[in-house]
Scaffold this motif. Structure first.
Motif, PDB file in Angstrom:
ATOM      1  N   SER A  41       0.827  -1.208   0.000  1.00 19.49           N
ATOM      2  CA  SER A  41       0.000   0.000   0.000  1.00 19.49           C
ATOM      3  C   SER A  41       0.859   1.254   0.000  1.00 19.49           C
ATOM      4  O   SER A  41       2.070   1.209   0.233  1.00 19.49           O
ATOM      5  CB  SER A  41      -0.934   0.017   1.221  1.00 19.49           C
ATOM      6  N   VAL A  80       1.323   3.172  -8.110  1.00 17.30           N
ATOM      7  CA  VAL A  80       0.948   2.066  -8.996  1.00 17.30           C
ATOM      8  C   VAL A  80       2.195   1.411  -9.585  1.00 17.30           C
ATOM      9  O   VAL A  80       2.338   0.185  -9.584  1.00 17.30           O
ATOM     10  CB  VAL A  80       0.012   2.565 -10.116  1.00 17.30           C
ATOM     11  N   ALA A 140       1.879  -0.850  -5.512  1.00 18.96           N
ATOM     12  CA  ALA A 140       0.843  -0.729  -4.489  1.00 18.96           C
ATOM     13  C   ALA A 140      -0.445  -1.387  -4.967  1.00 18.96           C
ATOM     14  O   ALA A 140      -0.812  -1.303  -6.138  1.00 18.96           O
ATOM     15  CB  ALA A 140       0.587   0.731  -4.147  1.00 18.96           C
ATOM     16  N   GLU A 141      -1.128  -2.055  -4.042  1.00 20.40           N
ATOM     17  CA  GLU A 141      -2.426  -2.673  -4.338  1.00 20.40           C
ATOM     18  C   GLU A 141      -3.572  -1.891  -3.720  1.00 20.40           C
ATOM     19  O   GLU A 141      -4.728  -2.037  -4.135  1.00 20.40           O
ATOM     20  CB  GLU A 141      -2.423  -4.111  -3.832  1.00 20.40           C
ATOM     21  N   VAL A 142      -3.259  -1.076  -2.729  1.00 26.05           N
ATOM     22  CA  VAL A 142      -4.222  -0.164  -2.106  1.00 26.05           C
ATOM     23  C   VAL A 142      -3.530   1.182  -1.943  1.00 26.05           C
ATOM     24  O   VAL A 142      -2.375   1.244  -1.502  1.00 26.05           O
ATOM     25  CB  VAL A 142      -4.689  -0.670  -0.722  1.00 26.05           C
ATOM     26  N   VAL A 143      -4.232   2.253  -2.288  1.00 24.58           N
ATOM     27  CA  VAL A 143      -3.709   3.600  -2.080  1.00 24.58           C
ATOM     28  C   VAL A 143      -4.658   4.351  -1.150  1.00 24.58           C
ATOM     29  O   VAL A 143      -5.830   4.556  -1.482  1.00 24.58           O
ATOM     30  CB  VAL A 143      -3.551   4.367  -3.405  1.00 24.58           C
ATOM     31  N   LEU A 153      -5.217   6.684 -10.680  1.00 20.89           N
ATOM     32  CA  LEU A 153      -5.625   5.301 -10.414  1.00 20.89           C
ATOM     33  C   LEU A 153      -6.641   4.765 -11.411  1.00 20.89           C
ATOM     34  O   LEU A 153      -6.815   3.544 -11.519  1.00 20.89           O
ATOM     35  CB  LEU A 153      -6.225   5.190  -9.002  1.00 20.89           C
ATOM     36  N   THR A 176      -6.822   1.189 -13.417  1.00 18.40           N
ATOM     37  CA  THR A 176      -5.930   0.195 -12.830  1.00 18.40           C
ATOM     38  C   THR A 176      -6.718  -0.720 -11.904  1.00 18.40           C
ATOM     39  O   THR A 176      -7.896  -0.506 -11.647  1.00 18.40           O
ATOM     40  CB  THR A 176      -4.795   0.861 -12.025  1.00 18.40           C
ATOM     41  N   GLU A 177      -6.055  -1.740 -11.378  1.00 16.85           N
ATOM     42  CA  GLU A 177      -6.683  -2.644 -10.408  1.00 16.85           C
ATOM     43  C   GLU A 177      -6.432  -2.197  -8.971  1.00 16.85           C
ATOM     44  O   GLU A 177      -6.837  -2.883  -8.033  1.00 16.85           O
ATOM     45  CB  GLU A 177      -6.141  -4.070 -10.608  1.00 16.85           C
ATOM     46  N   VAL A 178      -5.769  -1.065  -8.793  1.00 22.66           N
ATOM     47  CA  VAL A 178      -5.437  -0.577  -7.454  1.00 22.66           C
ATOM     48  C   VAL A 178      -6.675   0.049  -6.817  1.00 22.66           C
ATOM     49  O   VAL A 178      -7.390   0.838  -7.442  1.00 22.66           O
ATOM     50  CB  VAL A 178      -4.291   0.445  -7.520  1.00 22.66           C
TER      51      VAL A 178
END
Length: 325
Positions: free
Chosen positions: A23, A73, A77-80, A96, A99-101
């Motif tokens: 993250s 990204v 990171a997977e969560v922002v 974002l 994206t998949e984030v």
């Protein structure tokens, strides 16, 4: 509200396994107090669930969050997490979209309108918990001149109000600053506009035209009660009060959350074009953009993942809080 001619199935809720996620935190240091405490709270809560320490990125005057989001990204990171006002949230969303984030909002600043409309709790600790519990939904965004918005775009009085709201008063009095600014513009001339939604044109006089992905504004008012952030469409409100009586009727109807309100005409669609007889101020999620005679909006469905309550806790994305047991 006319029936939809096409149905839109929102993206399936994203349920992830329990493995730790990478993250980043993007924060506006000018709008968020207690940065050291916030950083310690986020780091401690994530560590308690086995997540690695997040990257910490602060916005600047030159880059209000888009570059930081793209960096997050690129760094995996997977969560922002984002903490700041509506302008900071919009800038991060720019980085974002597509994206998949997943975006996790920790409300700060004056408005926090996206958080309010998604039912994200105002306490940052609860916002962190939502990210850890991994409730995910995909929402739509609107696009104007290559820039995105997630709450509302506007042309006319609302943008003039945003532009003239005193910064110092916003810091002290919050939404009251916009009321003060609005009073200065109540006597402005009406616009003559052509509003084209999915090929159907309406010619109107208006004080402002708003395109909403969601409908709730400050102080609990809901300008567009039928707006849904994940239906692939936007609500278009043509607001046209001509005198004080009309303003009172309009505001009273909005406060009561009515779908039909005097001096407000609402249509829904995916491709929106608003053309005025003269150049007008414009805004995206409260950020004033260059004035123009046009406001052209397209919709990107399911373009942004957001951290919200799990769907089995709260089936209505716009309500947020779990149903009582």
């Amino acid at each position: 509200m006319p029936p939809d001619h096409e149905t839109h199935e929102p993206a399936a809720e994203q349920r992830l396994d329990r493995s730790p996620l990478r993250s980043a935190v993007i924060v506006n240091p000018n709008r968020v107090e207690g940065l050291d405490e916030l950083r310690a709270t986020i780091t401690d809560r994530l560590a308690g669930d086995g997540w690695p320490a997040p990257a910490w990125l602060e916005t600047t005057a030159e880059d209000p969050g888009t570059g930081q989001a793209r960096q997050a990204v690129d760094d995996g990171a997977e969560v922002v997490f984002v903490s700041g006002g509506d302008g900071t949230v919009r800038a991060v969303i720019e980085g974002l979209v597509g994206t998949e984030v997943a975006l996790a909002i920790l409300p700060g600043g004056t408005g926090n309108l996206l958080a309010t409309n998604l039912g994200v709790p105002p306490n940052p600790t609860d916002g962190i918990r939502l990210a850890l519990e991994r409730g995910r939904r995909a929402i739509d965004v609107g696009v104007v001149d290559g820039q995105v918005f997630s709450v509302m775009a506007g042309m006319g009085l609302d943008a003039a109000m945003m532009e003239d709201a005193p910064t110092a008063l916003k810091a002290k009095a919050g939404a009251l600053a916009y009321v003060v600014s609005a009073l200065k513009h109540l006597a402005d001339d009406q616009m003559h506009v052509e509003v084209t939604v999915d090929g159907q044109t309406r010619r109107r006089r208006a004080r402002t035209v708003l395109v909403g992905n969601v409908g709730r504004l400050q102080a609990g008012t809901n300008l567009l009660p039928d707006a849904e952030p994940d239906n692939g469409q936007m609500e278009v409100a043509i607001v046209a009060p001509r005198n004080l009586k009309h303003w009172v009727q309009l505001l009273w109807g909005v406060v009561r959350g009515k779908s039909r309100v005097p001096s407000r005409e609402v249509v829904r669609g995916t491709t929106i074009s608003i053309v005025s007889d003269r150049s007008q101020p414009r805004q995206l999620d409260g950020d004033v953009i260059d004035p123009s005679e046009r406001l052209d909006v397209s919709v990107r469905p399911d373009a942004l993942w957001v951290c919200v309550y799990q769907p089995d806790e709260s089936t209505d994305l716009t309500e947020g809080a779990p149903d009582p047991a």
